[in-house]
Design a protein around this motif. Structure first.
Motif, mmCIF file in Angstrom:
data_model
loop_
_atom_site.group_PDB
_atom_site.id
_atom_site.type_symbol
_atom_site.label_atom_id
_atom_site.label_comp_id
_atom_site.label_asym_id
_atom_site.label_seq_id
_atom_site.Cartn_x
_atom_site.Cartn_y
_atom_site.Cartn_z
ATOM 1 N N ALA A 1 0.855 -1.198 0.000
ATOM 2 C CA ALA A 1 0.000 0.000 0.000
ATOM 3 C C ALA A 1 0.884 1.239 0.000
ATOM 4 N N CYS A 2 1.694 1.371 -1.032
ATOM 5 C CA CYS A 2 2.666 2.467 -1.067
ATOM 6 C C CYS A 2 1.991 3.785 -1.439
ATOM 7 N N THR A 3 2.695 4.868 -1.213
ATOM 8 C CA THR A 3 2.206 6.189 -1.589
ATOM 9 C C THR A 3 2.514 6.454 -3.059
ATOM 10 N N GLU A 4 1.978 7.562 -3.574
ATOM 11 C CA GLU A 4 2.317 7.954 -4.952
ATOM 12 C C GLU A 4 3.815 8.191 -5.081
ATOM 13 N N TYR A 5 4.413 8.755 -4.031
ATOM 14 C CA TYR A 5 5.863 8.974 -4.027
ATOM 15 C C TYR A 5 6.599 7.639 -4.158
ATOM 16 N N GLY A 6 6.181 6.640 -3.371
ATOM 17 C CA GLY A 6 6.838 5.341 -3.415
ATOM 18 C C GLY A 6 6.713 4.676 -4.772
ATOM 19 N N ALA A 7 5.504 4.732 -5.352
ATOM 20 C CA ALA A 7 5.296 4.138 -6.673
ATOM 21 C C ALA A 7 6.146 4.832 -7.733
ATOM 22 N N HIS A 8 6.194 6.163 -7.660
ATOM 23 C CA HIS A 8 6.989 6.923 -8.624
ATOM 24 C C HIS A 8 8.478 6.580 -8.506
ATOM 25 N N MET A 9 8.987 6.540 -7.271
ATOM 26 C CA MET A 9 10.406 6.266 -7.078
ATOM 27 C C MET A 9 10.762 4.837 -7.482
ATOM 28 N N ALA A 10 9.868 3.886 -7.198
ATOM 29 C CA ALA A 10 10.129 2.489 -7.581
ATOM 30 C C ALA A 10 10.159 2.342 -9.097
ATOM 31 N N ALA A 11 9.207 2.972 -9.784
ATOM 32 C CA ALA A 11 9.177 2.893 -11.250
ATOM 33 C C ALA A 11 10.398 3.572 -11.862
ATOM 34 N N THR A 12 10.758 4.727 -11.326
ATOM 35 C CA THR A 12 11.937 5.438 -11.825
ATOM 36 C C THR A 12 13.199 4.623 -11.590
ATOM 37 N N LEU A 13 13.294 4.011 -10.421
ATOM 38 C CA LEU A 13 14.454 3.181 -10.112
ATOM 39 C C LEU A 13 14.502 1.966 -11.029
ATOM 40 N N GLY B 1 8.422 -0.303 -14.382
ATOM 41 C CA GLY B 1 9.482 0.612 -14.795
ATOM 42 C C GLY B 1 10.509 -0.074 -15.671
ATOM 43 N N ALA B 2 10.904 -1.281 -15.282
ATOM 44 C CA ALA B 2 11.880 -2.030 -16.079
ATOM 45 C C ALA B 2 11.299 -2.430 -17.434
ATOM 46 N N LEU B 3 10.042 -2.867 -17.445
ATOM 47 C CA LEU B 3 9.402 -3.257 -18.706
ATOM 48 C C LEU B 3 9.261 -2.064 -19.641
ATOM 49 N N ALA B 4 8.926 -0.901 -19.087
ATOM 50 C CA ALA B 4 8.778 0.307 -19.911
ATOM 51 C C ALA B 4 10.087 0.690 -20.569
ATOM 52 N N ALA B 5 11.206 0.370 -19.916
ATOM 53 C CA ALA B 5 12.528 0.672 -20.478
ATOM 54 C C ALA B 5 13.050 -0.471 -21.349
ATOM 55 N N GLN B 6 12.178 -1.455 -21.619
ATOM 56 C CA GLN B 6 12.567 -2.621 -22.413
ATOM 57 C C GLN B 6 13.738 -3.361 -21.760
#
Length: 388
Positions: free
Chosen positions: A133-145, A171-176
């Motif tokens: 149940a992460c925050t928007e900040y957590g989801a954003h940082m995880a995807a960016t990472l 995030g990893a899938l989006a970056a192929q």
């Protein structure tokens, strides 16, 4: 490396239906006997191995009685093959040998979906875990990472759960890039149900891995035991968000026990979802804020994150004496050279020379015998006077 024969592969496949993941007692037995002999003993075809607890063995025999030893393992192997997968055993070329660090608790084998080589992908891998149940900040940082690590050629490993796990995979899938999901159920069982599409994408573009055989379901204890595989498979674990009581903290601490890196991404000190991460950072965890800093820690010599500096302004380039003279010039009005020399602790002739230098650089202007800040500098005077 030896080739694993079909008889041993089927025996290990059968054991994944009988034995719970991470059973160190069975791991010790497998050091004393072969998987084939152990399965035969559990089926009643051989005597119980020497030194084995009768109570423990009796419990496993009850579970073994529910498994069709003649057809069950072959059916499981055929089922995973139909999904484009396989069953990887210790001794196979594809077996990630870092899992042997788990010693008696290492997996009996791993069921794998996806075409990539598990061992090669795991050689340069980082676990990204955190709150469901992460925050928007957590989801954003995880995807960016996740995308940042993928862009740098690193494999992102997580558990395909809601929240941080799913964001890291996406995030990893989006970056192929390469990403591995380690499940606490069979590789054909989509859990959580809401991530059925994501797990399908991971099987197509990445890898889906599990200790449990096809069709098996998750339990609370299996999630905890799954975390040890995530920790052992990777070079380090990053916790993005976690409460003080969290399975992600278990993964991170297990990583440290195994000699891997433990990293934490800080969040607001007022957020309970970052409290667990901050507790790790008060101990052995290392602060990371992006993929470059993670790679600097877990990568090879020379994988350095770029230096971080604030913006450089023209004042930063002045020599110390000129800087002191400029600091002495009043924010409003002006002062003569003698007063500026006194206020800056500089000889008058030196201050006079620095004032002409500052005039040529556009910092000050001369009005008769008085020096004042140039118009372009007056706007910054307030912040200069209030700064350190």
């Amino acid at each position: 490396m030896r080739d694993v024969g079909e008889e041993e592969r089927e025996a290990r496949a059968a054991l994944t239906r009988i034995v719970e993941p991470g059973d160190e007692t069975v791991g010790r037995w497998l050091r004393q006997t072969t998987p084939v002999h152990l399965v035969q003993s559990l089926a009643g075809e051989r005597e119980m191995p020497a030194g084995v607890s009768k109570k423990k063995f009796a419990g496993l025999r009850l579970r073994a009685a529910r498994v069709d030893m003649s057809a069950g393992p072959a059916a499981d192997l055929a089922a995973v093959a139909a999904l484009g997968g396989r069953f990887v055993c210790p001794g196979d070329e594809e077996w990630p040998r870092q899992l042997d660090d788990l010693e008696d608790g290492r997996p009996i084998g791993l069921w794998v979906r996806g075409s990539a080589n598990l061992r090669l992908w795991a050689l340069r891998s980082v676990a990204v875990v955190g709150a469901r149940a992460c925050t928007e900040y957590g989801a954003h940082m995880a995807a960016t990472l996740g995308s940042g690590l993928a862009d740098r050629g690193w494999t992102v490993v997580s558990g395909a759960a809601y929240g941080v796990d799913g964001a890291a995979h996406r995030g990893a899938l989006a970056a192929q890039g390469a990403t591995i999901a380690v499940l606490a159920c069979g590789v054909d069982y989509a859990y959580p149900r809401g991530h059925a599409e994501l797990i399908g994408r991971l099987a197509e573009q990445g890898l889906v891995v599990a200790e449990l055989p096809p069709g098996d379901h998750p339990t609370r204890s299996r999630f905890v035991l799954r975390n040890r595989v995530i920790a052992a498979l990777t070079r380090g674990t990053v916790v993005v968000e976690a409460e003080l009581r969290s399975g992600s903290l278990v993964t991170a601490r297990r990583a440290t026990e195994l000699g891997r890196y433990m990293m934490g991404m800080p969040g607001p000190v007022t957020s309970g979802l970052s409290a667990g991460v901050h507790q790790l950072l008060r101990g052995e965890a290392v602060v990371v804020t992006d993929a470059a800093e993670v790679v600097e820690l877990v990568g090879s010599i020379g994988d350095l994150a770029p230096a971080r500096r604030g913006p450089i302004v023209a004042r930063d380039l002045l020599d110390p004496v000129a800087s002191r003279v400029l600091e002495a010039v009043p924010a409003r009005g002006g002062a003569d050279a003698r007063r500026l020399a006194y206020d800056s602790g500089t000889a008058e002739e030196v201050a006079q020379g620095k004032l002409f230098e500052l005039q040529s650089l556009g910092f000050v202007q001369r009005c008769g015998a008085v020096w004042e800040l140039a118009r372009a500098s007056k706007g910054a005077a307030g912040s200069r006077r209030g700064g350190p």
